[in-house]
Scaffold this active site. Structure first.
Site, PDB file in Angstrom:
ATOM      1  N   GLY A  39       0.777  -1.232   0.000  1.00  0.00           N
ATOM      2  CA  GLY A  39       0.000   0.000   0.000  1.00  0.00           C
ATOM      3  C   GLY A  39       0.810   1.283   0.000  1.00  0.00           C
ATOM      4  O   GLY A  39       0.239   2.360  -0.171  1.00  0.00           O
ATOM      5  N   GLU A  88       4.819  -6.161   3.019  1.00  0.00           N
ATOM      6  CA  GLU A  88       4.599  -6.938   1.777  1.00  0.00           C
ATOM      7  C   GLU A  88       4.448  -5.965   0.628  1.00  0.00           C
ATOM      8  O   GLU A  88       3.449  -5.981  -0.086  1.00  0.00           O
ATOM      9  CB  GLU A  88       3.280  -7.717   1.858  1.00  0.00           C
ATOM     10  CG  GLU A  88       3.241  -8.929   2.711  1.00  0.00           C
ATOM     11  CD  GLU A  88       1.822  -9.523   2.797  1.00  0.00           C
ATOM     12  OE1 GLU A  88       0.834  -8.868   2.411  1.00  0.00           O
ATOM     13  OE2 GLU A  88       1.712 -10.655   3.250  1.00  0.00           O
ATOM     14  N   TYR A 114      -7.625   1.647 -14.809  1.00  0.00           N
ATOM     15  CA  TYR A 114      -7.921   2.584 -13.714  1.00  0.00           C
ATOM     16  C   TYR A 114      -7.854   4.043 -14.158  1.00  0.00           C
ATOM     17  O   TYR A 114      -7.929   4.941 -13.316  1.00  0.00           O
ATOM     18  CB  TYR A 114      -6.895   2.443 -12.578  1.00  0.00           C
ATOM     19  CG  TYR A 114      -6.607   1.056 -12.090  1.00  0.00           C
ATOM     20  CD1 TYR A 114      -7.583   0.317 -11.422  1.00  0.00           C
ATOM     21  CD2 TYR A 114      -5.335   0.501 -12.236  1.00  0.00           C
ATOM     22  CE1 TYR A 114      -7.292  -0.943 -10.925  1.00  0.00           C
ATOM     23  CE2 TYR A 114      -5.041  -0.760 -11.743  1.00  0.00           C
ATOM     24  CZ  TYR A 114      -6.021  -1.476 -11.090  1.00  0.00           C
ATOM     25  OH  TYR A 114      -5.734  -2.717 -10.601  1.00  0.00           O
ATOM     26  N   CYS A 124      -8.414  -3.025 -30.356  1.00  0.00           N
ATOM     27  CA  CYS A 124      -9.717  -2.561 -30.819  1.00  0.00           C
ATOM     28  C   CYS A 124     -10.591  -2.246 -29.607  1.00  0.00           C
ATOM     29  O   CYS A 124     -11.647  -2.857 -29.392  1.00  0.00           O
ATOM     30  CB  CYS A 124     -10.364  -3.623 -31.694  1.00  0.00           C
ATOM     31  SG  CYS A 124      -9.330  -4.064 -33.086  1.00  0.00           S
ATOM     32  N   GLU A 125     -10.098  -1.341 -28.802  1.00  0.00           N
ATOM     33  CA  GLU A 125     -10.783  -0.888 -27.586  1.00  0.00           C
ATOM     34  C   GLU A 125     -10.381   0.567 -27.433  1.00  0.00           C
ATOM     35  O   GLU A 125      -9.183   0.875 -27.407  1.00  0.00           O
ATOM     36  CB  GLU A 125     -10.244  -1.651 -26.358  1.00  0.00           C
ATOM     37  CG  GLU A 125     -10.848  -3.002 -26.115  1.00  0.00           C
ATOM     38  CD  GLU A 125     -12.249  -2.949 -25.552  1.00  0.00           C
ATOM     39  OE1 GLU A 125     -12.700  -1.866 -25.126  1.00  0.00           O
ATOM     40  OE2 GLU A 125     -12.892  -4.012 -25.556  1.00  0.00           O
TER      41      GLU A 125
HETATM   42  C1  LIG Z   1      -1.220  -6.550  -3.815  1.00  0.00           C
HETATM   43  C2  LIG Z   1      -0.807  -6.974  -2.466  1.00  0.00           C
HETATM   44  C3  LIG Z   1       0.354  -6.459  -1.884  1.00  0.00           C
HETATM   45  C4  LIG Z   1       1.215  -5.424  -2.547  1.00  0.00           C
HETATM   46  O1  LIG Z   1       0.563  -4.210  -2.714  1.00  0.00           O
HETATM   47  P1  LIG Z   1       1.330  -2.917  -3.253  1.00  0.00           P
HETATM   48  O2  LIG Z   1       0.269  -1.899  -3.315  1.00  0.00           O
HETATM   49  O3  LIG Z   1       1.909  -3.285  -4.569  1.00  0.00           O
HETATM   50  O4  LIG Z   1       2.387  -2.585  -2.259  1.00  0.00           O
HETATM   51  C5  LIG Z   1       0.699  -6.927  -0.640  1.00  0.00           C
HETATM   52  N1  LIG Z   1      -0.037  -7.860   0.011  1.00  0.00           N
HETATM   53  C6  LIG Z   1      -1.160  -8.380  -0.509  1.00  0.00           C
HETATM   54  C7  LIG Z   1      -1.902  -9.409   0.244  1.00  0.00           C
HETATM   55  C8  LIG Z   1      -1.579  -7.950  -1.766  1.00  0.00           C
HETATM   56  O5  LIG Z   1      -2.709  -8.463  -2.292  1.00  0.00           O
END
Ligand SMILES: *Cc1c(COP(=O)(O)O)cnc(C)c1O
Length: 424
Positions: free
Chosen positions: A230, A272, A314, A341-342
């Site tokens: 995130g 993560e 997005y 073709c979009e």
């Molecule tokens: C997509 C995802 C991430 C990574 O998200 P980023 O926005 O790329 O940092 C981490 N953990 C889980 C469970 C995810 O689905």
């Protein structure tokens, strides 16, 4: 101003061997950034970044991150196989999936990875699939409602399919403790691509408070808290990037204030991140091959949304640099489009750019995460190659371009399959 990590001269050299379009990655940038992430959390002895494999599922790039100390966050069978292939095992693998088929829990357990449960009903499924629960288990938390940060950025966890309610997570910990689980983790991913430095510290405080209550009320030992992904990147030239050192310090402050004073100073912090680890260190290099003057001015390039879906999906902004024209005035207004073709196959709409000539090379920035990975084959468009600009400046092929033969491979059941593949 946004700069590229590749020059026109370098691209002219690369295309002698590898034609456009291709995704190019920057080893030096990936390593520099990964080291900074570890520096930001060096106050926490057990810290680990589990790179979100889905963002850039390429084993060559995963290898680089592994060398920098990262583990891997996997969410599917093939992502687990990739982690295995680069030699990750045990606690180097986090399995954070949802709507999970039981055989994937088995694969994660076989590799010794940590299973992060998305739902309370998965306790029974994992127990059945593995015979018994692993010693370490994690649960994904969804606080519901609306998640607001001080800079106004928010998301709507109450509408998202992920994670357990607060009540369920207490219940899940009690059940799993009874079934012999010894080490517990908490995970939450509430807002994507955040700007500023507030998100992790705010989320950390929420999870730390939850951890204290979970420990007090269920008596479990919480060994890690996973802040997940995130952390955003500045896609636009006027945006400021996140300062990971400040973010780390903000999490540290919450850690001391909430966990340490409650006798929980041994909790490990995990992240993560996908986008923050890789996004800025990849770009899509493409060539202008058509121009069209109708009601608007169009530049057609040899890449399309099948190579980078974010703008179409997005409306995401990706900065574009016309190589060799970095200092030219942005005097022209273009839609930069691909061949699908979009009508949403547009990398840029009404973008002010220098005058583009046919044969110019365009760098589409920040495609290192959720770029190639979201590629698809609509219109029979094939995947591009992926290349790595190494620290010494040389360029290595890290995924060859897809060929028609690859594209047709699953038609090997078609009576005249040979006819499809003989020309490719
Ligand atoms: C997509 C995802 C991430 C990574 O998200 P980023 O926005 O790329 O940092 C981490 N953990 C889980 C469970 C995810 O689905």
């Amino acid at each position: 101003m946004k700069t590229t990590f590749v020059t026109l001269e370098e691209v002219k050299e690369i295309v002698k061997t590898y034609p456009t379009p291709f995704h190019l990655y920057d080893e030096a940038g990936i390593r520099r950034n990964a080291r900074k992430v570890y520096e930001a959390f060096s106050w926490n002895p057990g810290f680990r970044e589990y790179f979100a494999v889905k963002a850039t599922p390429n084993p060559f790039l995963m290898q680089i991150l592994k060398e920098e100390g990262c583990g891997f966050d996997c969410s599917s069978m093939t992502e687990l196989q990739l982690a295995d292939a680069v030699g990750a095992h045990g606690a180097e693998i986090m399995f954070s999936s949802n709507d999970t088929p039981p055989e994937e829990f088995c694969k994660a357990a076989e590799l010794g990875g940590i299973i992060n449960l998305d739902d309370i009903t998965h306790i029974g499924i994992v127990e059945k699939a593995l015979g018994k629960l692993p010693e370490t288990m994690s649960c994904r938390f969804n606080p519901g409602g609306v998640y607001q940060l001080s800079n106004g950025i928010m998301d709507n966890p109450g509408d998202s399919k992920y994670g357990m309610t607060q009540e369920q997570i207490f219940e899940a910990f009690r059940i799993m403790k009874e079934k012999g689980v010894r080490q517990f983790g908490i995970h939450a991913f509430l807002v994507s691509n955040t700007v500023g430095n507030d998100y992790y510290p705010t989320l950390a405080a929420t999870l730390f408070e939850l951890a204290v209550r979970l420990k007090e009320e269920t008596g479990v030992h919480i060994s890690f808290i996973n802040l997940s992904g995130g952390v955003g990147i500045p896609y636009r030239p006027d945006q400021e990037g996140a300062d990971i050192l400040k973010i780390g310090a903000g999490v540290h402050e919450a850690y001391d204030r909430i966990l340490r004073v409650n006798g929980m100073g041994d909790v490990k912090i995990y992240t993560e991140m996908g986008r923050f680890m890789m996004g800025p260190y990849g770009c899509l290099v493409t060539k202008a091959i058509n121009e069209k003057h109708i009601y608007k001015e169009y530049i057609g390039v040899d890449a399309c949304a099948a190579n980078l879906m974010r703008p179409a999906m997005y409306g995401a902004y990706h900065h574009i640099t016309v190589l060799g024209k970095e200092d030219a005035p942005c005097s022209q207004k273009y839609d930069v489009v691909g061949a699908l073709c979009e009508n949403n196959d547009k990398f840029a709409i009404d973008r002010m750019l220098p005058k583009i000539d046919m044969g110019d090379f365009l760098v589409i920035h920040d495609t290192g995460a959720h770029g190639f990975a979201m590629g698809y084959n609509y219109n029979g468009r094939l995947w591009s190659a992926e290349l790595l600009k190494k620290e010494d400046g040389s360029v290595q092929l890290i995924r060859r371009a897809q060929t028609p033969k690859d594209y047709f491979a699953t038609f090997d059941i078609f009576p005249v399959y040979e006819k499809l593949t003989q020309t490719s």
